[in-house]
Design an enzyme around this catalytic site. Sequence first.
Site, PDB file in Angstrom:
ATOM      1  N   LYS A 126      -1.513   2.478   6.711  1.00 19.82           N
ATOM      2  CA  LYS A 126      -0.871   0.892   6.772  1.00 19.82           C
ATOM      3  C   LYS A 126      -0.116   0.695   5.561  1.00 19.82           C
ATOM      4  O   LYS A 126      -0.781   0.909   4.574  1.00 19.82           O
ATOM      5  CB  LYS A 126      -2.326   0.071   7.203  1.00 19.82           C
ATOM      6  CG  LYS A 126      -2.024  -1.264   7.361  1.00 19.82           C
ATOM      7  CD  LYS A 126      -3.468  -1.837   7.682  1.00 19.82           C
ATOM      8  CE  LYS A 126      -3.242  -3.301   8.030  1.00 19.82           C
ATOM      9  NZ  LYS A 126      -4.609  -4.010   8.233  1.00 19.82           N
ATOM     10  N   SER A 177      -4.672  -6.614  12.716  1.00 17.83           N
ATOM     11  CA  SER A 177      -3.369  -6.661  11.802  1.00 17.83           C
ATOM     12  C   SER A 177      -2.869  -5.055  11.837  1.00 17.83           C
ATOM     13  O   SER A 177      -1.407  -4.992  11.747  1.00 17.83           O
ATOM     14  CB  SER A 177      -3.291  -7.332  10.417  1.00 17.83           C
ATOM     15  OG  SER A 177      -4.431  -6.364   9.715  1.00 17.83           O
ATOM     16  N   SER A 224      -9.091  -6.398  12.029  1.00 16.25           N
ATOM     17  CA  SER A 224      -7.756  -5.531  12.046  1.00 16.25           C
ATOM     18  C   SER A 224      -7.888  -4.115  12.322  1.00 16.25           C
ATOM     19  O   SER A 224      -6.654  -3.742  12.463  1.00 16.25           O
ATOM     20  CB  SER A 224      -7.239  -5.854  10.582  1.00 16.25           C
ATOM     21  OG  SER A 224      -6.867  -7.270  10.784  1.00 16.25           O
TER      22      SER A 224
END
Lengths: 466, 94, 466
Positions: free
Chosen positions: C72, C147, C171
Amino acid sequence: MDEFTIKIGVEIHVQLKTNSKMFCSCKVDMSSEPNENICPICTGQPGTLPLPNERAIKYAIIVSRALNSKIPDLLYFSRKNYFYPDLPKGYQITQYGISTGYGGQVPVIKGKEILYFPIERINLEEETAKSFYVNGKVFLDYNRCGIPLLEIVTPPVFDSPDILINFLKSLRRILIYLGVSDCNMERGEFRVDTNISVNFKEVFDHRVEIKNLNSLSAIKDSLEYEINRQKKAILNNVKLTRETRLWDDLKKETRVMRTKEFVEDYRYFPEPDLPPFEVNKHYLSEELPLLPDYYFKELINNGVDPKEAEIILSSPFLADFTLKILEKFPFQKFKGWILTEILQYIDDLESLRDLPFNHLDFISFLEKLEEGLIPRHIGQDIIRSSMTNRVNISELIKDKIEIKSVLEINEVVEEIIRENIDVVEKIRAGKVSAISYLVGQTMSKLKGRANPKEIKDIIEKKLNLK
Amino acid sequence: MDLEKEVRRISELARIKVGDYENFSKNFLKILDFFKKIDELNLENESPFFYLEHLRTELRKDEVKEFTDVNLLFFNSPEKKGNFFVAEAPIESD
Amino acid sequence: MSLIRKIISNYKEGNNFPSEVLNNFFSKAKENKFNSFITLNEKVFDDADILDRKVREKKIEGRLFGIPISVKDNILVKNLRTTCASKILENYIAPYDATVIERIKREGALIVGKTNLDEFAMGSSNEYSYFGPAFNPFDKERVPGGSSGGSAISVANDEAVLSLGSDTGGSVRLPASFCGVYGLKPTYGAVSRYGLIAFASSLDQIGPFSKYVEDLEIIFDVIKGKDEKDNTSVKYPDLKVEIGYPLKIGVLKESFSDKVEDEIKEKLDEFILFLEKENVAKIKEFEMESFEYAIAVYYIIACAEASSNLARYDGILYGFKKKGENLLSMYENTRTHGFGEEVKRRILFGTFVLKSGYYEEYYLKAQKARTKILREFLKNFEKFDLLLMPVSPTLPFKIKEKVEDPLKMYLSDIFTVSVNLAGLPAIAFPYTFSKNNLPIGFQFIGKFFDEYLFFSLLKKIESLLN
């Protein structure tokens, strides 16, 4: 005349003398090239986390103990949020609500007395970067950013600039004795912001903070200026306001600091990156070094004049050295040797950590002076040579007066007796005082390198007078 | 509470401008009302920082470790001169 | 079933080389069909070449040897761009490796690239990205969840074997569930946060994604454990997992409320029946008084911490800068134009709840409510081994469906945030598909350090379902 009351308080920031910074392993060294000692943590790079320095915390606890502050079982850090270019994270890690030290007091030397002034709290935090302003730009050096900083805050308990100066001198001295900081004011290692309000009968809330104070004299001058300014304003019915003023050391005046872009609201909250931690029990029980008030009392008890005591106290080393000498000699016997002879060769008494000789060397030096083995002017030569060439005085004494052994003295005495049979006869006949002639003769043959009393003893033995 | 005034104030503190303060404040209020829901909870005997209690900070030995990629820090900076990082000066500096 | 073991055994048998395997995944990543990647790591083939040589030399070492992994884009990989999906970090090159990256590199992992996310991990749909929204691989008109949307997609679409994301309020779990893969939110402190760009420090936790639960266990083994660079990380206890079936599992009453879509409720019922039929678990409903407050509590705390964590993006040391005529205007220009709307909204909320006058009303109350949530969880764990509930109240929703209404978007997280507030571990796992072929998954919530219990149980369920 005075119905004015003066209330002065201070906030002091002390840089702690650690190897590495407060929350990262960067070197603490202000002599490096700009931005040489920086890393992701102290420049607030994304993703970094603070790692508290064990020694800085130890020092904060030592100071709290020395000042008799209460230390909580668990310590916490908080964030103080505000924007400034010298603050890379947009917040400063500090302590808020729970301090390392609460309350406590500072023993302040005033004349012969020791007075105690309270402090409010002792907080550990991180130093900001150094900024230089050139043509509407700020140039930033983050070498200083993250150095451990101790914040010491007092209530407004000082009623004159003079007593505040005494307080600051005493506090500085304590920190130097504790070895936690060099407290060099020029280098910004001991920084003072003052707050002052002058009141006439009624009490108003017009506390004025003064910043940009780089020396004790600036502190004193700025407070005196501010006292006059506030008194005049009160007498002329001019309304005083709560504000921050800057001291201009050239013009010798304070002026209102151009207001920051707006008033901050620091939005303190507990630092989520640093869970609480227990205070190390060792830090609480470890023996503290002897502090200036102890030495002061000892010096005064030994008849040292308070003014002279203050000079000696400037250096923890010298204070300790002097007390050791006082065990053998009264102060009067050696004060000139220290205060005049030795100190004339020392530029910075505060940073004095050692001499080229130890207290035993100095005691034997004093004994030889006492015995007359070293004439005063030779003594002065020895000190000069020792201090300028950093040679032990004992070495120099050996060079200057190489004491003859008893065997050698014996030989010379026998020679003198043979050469002065007539004098010996007189002595034997009862004119005992004539011995001193023989002693003198022996001394001159030995070029003074012996103890006259010892020579006399030897002569008396040889002549069977004892 | 004059919410728009408050929004202007926090926008100052956060150094973030809002386009339309009136409209933003209206939406802000909706979310604040939602946050206010927690008033319904009885929190009388709750400690505020319980979640930290099982964690402990470990202290770092006071040893120097040099960061060898200072050039990378300079590489990322939008304004620099020589060895310095540079920014606009604050108004009160003159 | 473990893809990692399969790949590594192929290397050992000489069937494949790491650069070949990497190429399969990398070429799919390069297609970027669902906008899952922000930056590809073109240099990864150099690393693969080194591993190829090791395969030839039969020196295959490392638990992730030659395994393509995506990361990420809020986790720092040295010398790679790390944007946090924000304009403000658009050109930021990471000056160091996050601890998790050090650990996976050490085990031979190959980093494919940096995956898309909601800006600063603030969002539930991956629509708030400066680099454009990511798309659900099962239906391009729908969101992948946020997210960590890009991470979940990259695993679901075979662009990487594994991915590292972060879970502050769901997330990892929400996108895992929307994309039909496993996603673990570890116990707070189980995985180091050093090098994870902070959103809300007391809630953030790095968590892995995978297609098979065994692979999740392998990477968790690598990344877990105390890190001296993160004071909130803890030593992972050495626990032996001994499961006595049937487990006592509690299912949250609100899982069946009218806020939850019917299809999800039906499938949850089906799953419960399956667990009971297979004698894997005995299931009972449980209630949590604080459950419905968790969203409000979460947003207060997360925004408060974010307002402070994101103060460092000020245009001075790194990142986007928009000039100004003085410092204040530069700050305002930079932050107003550098951050997206949702990030700014959260910073402003956070500033508000910490501000004097509101701190007690909001932030302090939320912290107390947080304690209450944790206590209620712990109380339920006296009766249950694990807790079960949906990850999301809805199936993957349409792009733009909620983006204009922050409150509606926040409610996507009702089942995920309380776990972060309590610091507990939770795992999202795929179960089945909806009529429209959208993934449906649920989550287990455990006591602190129950990760290995999750793995054992889900391995059993995985084999029973196949």
